[in-house]
Write a protein that holds these residues in place. Structure first.
Motif, PDB file in Angstrom:
ATOM      1  N   LEU A 112       9.596  16.369   0.270  1.00 20.33           N
ATOM      2  CA  LEU A 112       9.869  14.940  -0.283  1.00 20.33           C
ATOM      3  C   LEU A 112       8.617  14.180  -0.361  1.00 20.33           C
ATOM      4  N   ALA A 113       7.446  14.527   0.493  1.00 18.22           N
ATOM      5  CA  ALA A 113       6.446  13.852   0.357  1.00 18.22           C
ATOM      6  C   ALA A 113       5.519  14.160  -0.589  1.00 18.22           C
ATOM      7  N   LEU A 114       5.873  15.336  -1.517  1.00 19.34           N
ATOM      8  CA  LEU A 114       4.907  15.731  -2.481  1.00 19.34           C
ATOM      9  C   LEU A 114       5.543  15.629  -3.797  1.00 19.34           C
ATOM     10  N   ALA A 115       6.997  15.927  -4.213  1.00 17.09           N
ATOM     11  CA  ALA A 115       7.246  15.976  -5.374  1.00 17.09           C
ATOM     12  C   ALA A 115       7.408  14.626  -6.079  1.00 17.09           C
ATOM     13  N   GLY A 116       6.879  14.434  -7.083  1.00 20.34           N
ATOM     14  CA  GLY A 116       6.873  13.107  -7.791  1.00 20.34           C
ATOM     15  C   GLY A 116       7.639  13.038  -9.080  1.00 20.34           C
ATOM     16  N   GLY A 117       8.633  14.030  -9.110  1.00 21.00           N
ATOM     17  CA  GLY A 117       9.250  13.968 -10.756  1.00 21.00           C
ATOM     18  C   GLY A 117       8.612  14.716 -11.867  1.00 21.00           C
ATOM     19  N   THR A 118       8.949  14.689 -12.966  1.00 23.54           N
ATOM     20  CA  THR A 118       8.563  15.644 -13.931  1.00 23.54           C
ATOM     21  C   THR A 118       7.159  15.154 -14.294  1.00 23.54           C
ATOM     22  N   VAL A 153       0.933  -1.193   0.066  1.00 26.76           N
ATOM     23  CA  VAL A 153      -0.017  -0.069   0.085  1.00 26.76           C
ATOM     24  C   VAL A 153       0.845   1.384  -0.131  1.00 26.76           C
ATOM     25  N   SER A 154       0.341   2.271  -0.619  1.00 31.03           N
ATOM     26  CA  SER A 154       1.473   3.587  -0.824  1.00 31.03           C
ATOM     27  C   SER A 154       0.567   4.630  -1.295  1.00 31.03           C
ATOM     28  N   ASN A 155       0.729   5.949  -0.427  1.00 24.44           N
ATOM     29  CA  ASN A 155       0.374   7.028  -0.982  1.00 24.44           C
ATOM     30  C   ASN A 155       1.537   7.971  -1.402  1.00 24.44           C
ATOM     31  N   PRO A 156       2.301   7.660  -2.331  1.00 22.64           N
ATOM     32  CA  PRO A 156       3.551   8.242  -2.664  1.00 22.64           C
ATOM     33  C   PRO A 156       3.839   9.623  -3.237  1.00 22.64           C
ATOM     34  N   PRO A 157       4.751  10.107  -3.150  1.00 26.90           N
ATOM     35  CA  PRO A 157       4.746  11.667  -3.639  1.00 26.90           C
ATOM     36  C   PRO A 157       4.224  11.536  -5.146  1.00 26.90           C
ATOM     37  N   TYR A 158       3.198  12.263  -5.760  1.00 26.39           N
ATOM     38  CA  TYR A 158       2.833  12.475  -6.993  1.00 26.39           C
ATOM     39  C   TYR A 158       2.603  13.592  -7.661  1.00 26.39           C
ATOM     40  N   ILE A 159       3.006  14.724  -6.982  1.00 22.79           N
ATOM     41  CA  ILE A 159       2.796  15.976  -7.761  1.00 22.79           C
ATOM     42  C   ILE A 159       3.930  16.351  -8.634  1.00 22.79           C
ATOM     43  N   PRO A 160       3.621  16.551  -9.936  1.00 25.05           N
ATOM     44  CA  PRO A 160       4.688  16.868 -10.878  1.00 25.05           C
ATOM     45  C   PRO A 160       5.472  18.087 -10.517  1.00 25.05           C
ATOM     46  N   ASP A 161       6.725  17.978 -10.502  1.00 18.87           N
ATOM     47  CA  ASP A 161       7.607  18.867  -9.936  1.00 18.87           C
ATOM     48  C   ASP A 161       7.456  20.416 -10.630  1.00 18.87           C
ATOM     49  N   ALA A 162       6.655  20.703 -11.876  1.00 18.62           N
ATOM     50  CA  ALA A 162       6.313  22.197 -12.113  1.00 18.62           C
ATOM     51  C   ALA A 162       5.161  22.355 -11.702  1.00 18.62           C
ATOM     52  N   ASP A 163       4.272  21.724 -10.923  1.00 16.74           N
ATOM     53  CA  ASP A 163       3.059  22.123 -10.189  1.00 16.74           C
ATOM     54  C   ASP A 163       3.338  22.449  -8.700  1.00 16.74           C
TER      55      ASP A 163
END
Length: 250
Positions: A195-201, A170-180
């Motif tokens: 660290l808990a927000l940014a999910g890469g490009t 189970v996971s609620n990973p970082p998934y916000i695109p960096d630009a957002d």
């Protein structure tokens, strides 16, 4: 209102905290003046909220799945949307005799500890890269009286639990695109852990790693359950469909 979305509600919650009363008390006793110490304390909390500090961080507490969780700026504030993830996992695991799950990205422990409270026969492992987050999660595990059924590990994704197999991941990973990130509300952008927000490009960096590596950590009929961002569900499902084991899951 300093741009705060719900200023009246927030003020009522903070005043209730100062008075150590339920919010209904404010309506019943609306004509009672505050004592000087109460007024001073309330003003200090309002100043923090005006700086867009989340109410949960000011109070040090957030309700999730009917449970009270300690929170701090070391962890994300648990959101109601994440309850959908927890409920879906409970539904799939409740028929198992002694399910064992892995939670990636512990934070406050909201997901893993809620699962344990609602699945009395379950046990879990939980991983976070932040030692500070694990301190908060550990306190919550003790407070919720489930510490004997959870193991916490500091590390990167699956690294601390290599070789173990689970009924569910189970996971609620970082998934916000960096630009957002820059466009997020100040409460999130300026106060919650980056660290808990940014999910890469594209916001999918962690899903790629979780899916590919997670296949080796599941029992034969195990499953992975994620929270995903807006518009990401199809892309994450496609990642799973590209694996041998997970391609058959919904």
């Amino acid at each position: 209102t300093k741009g705060v979305e719900s200023p009246r509600l927030d003020a009522e919650v903070l005043l209730s905290h100062v008075l150590q009363q339920e919010r209904i008390y404010l309506y019943v006793h609306y004509d009672e003046p505050l004592e000087e110490a109460e007024l001073t304390a309330f003003r200090e909390l309002i100043k923090q909220r005006a700086r867009r500090v989340p109410v949960a961080y000011i109070l040090g507490l957030r309700e999730f799945m009917g449970l009270d969780f300690k929170v701090s700026p070391a962890v994300l504030v648990p959101r109601p949307d994440t309850e959908i993830l927890v409920e879906a996992v409970i539904e799939r695991l409740q028929a198992k005799e002694k399910p064992v799950f892995l939670d990636i990205g512990t934070g406050s422990g909201a997901v893993c500890l809620s699962l344990l409270k609602h699945l009395p026969a379950a046990a879990g492992c939980s991983v976070d890269i932040s030692a500070a987050a694990l301190v908060v999660a550990g306190e919550n595990a003790t407070g919720l009286e489930v510490a004997d059924r959870i193991e916490f590990f500091a590390g990167d994704l699956y690294a601390p639990v290599q070789g173990r197999l689970f009924d569910a991941i189970v996971s609620n990973p970082p998934y916000i695109p960096d630009a957002d990130i820059a466009g997020l509300e100040p409460e999130v952008r300026d106060h919650e852990p980056h660290l808990a927000l940014a999910g890469g490009t594209d916001g999918l960096d962690f899903y790629r790693r979780l899916v590919v590596q997670g296949e080796e950590q599941l029992i034969s009929d195990g499953f992975i359950a994620f929270e995903v961002g807006i518009g990401q569900a199809a892309a994450v499902a496609a990642l799973a469909a590209g694996t041998k084991t997970l391609g058959r899951t919904e």
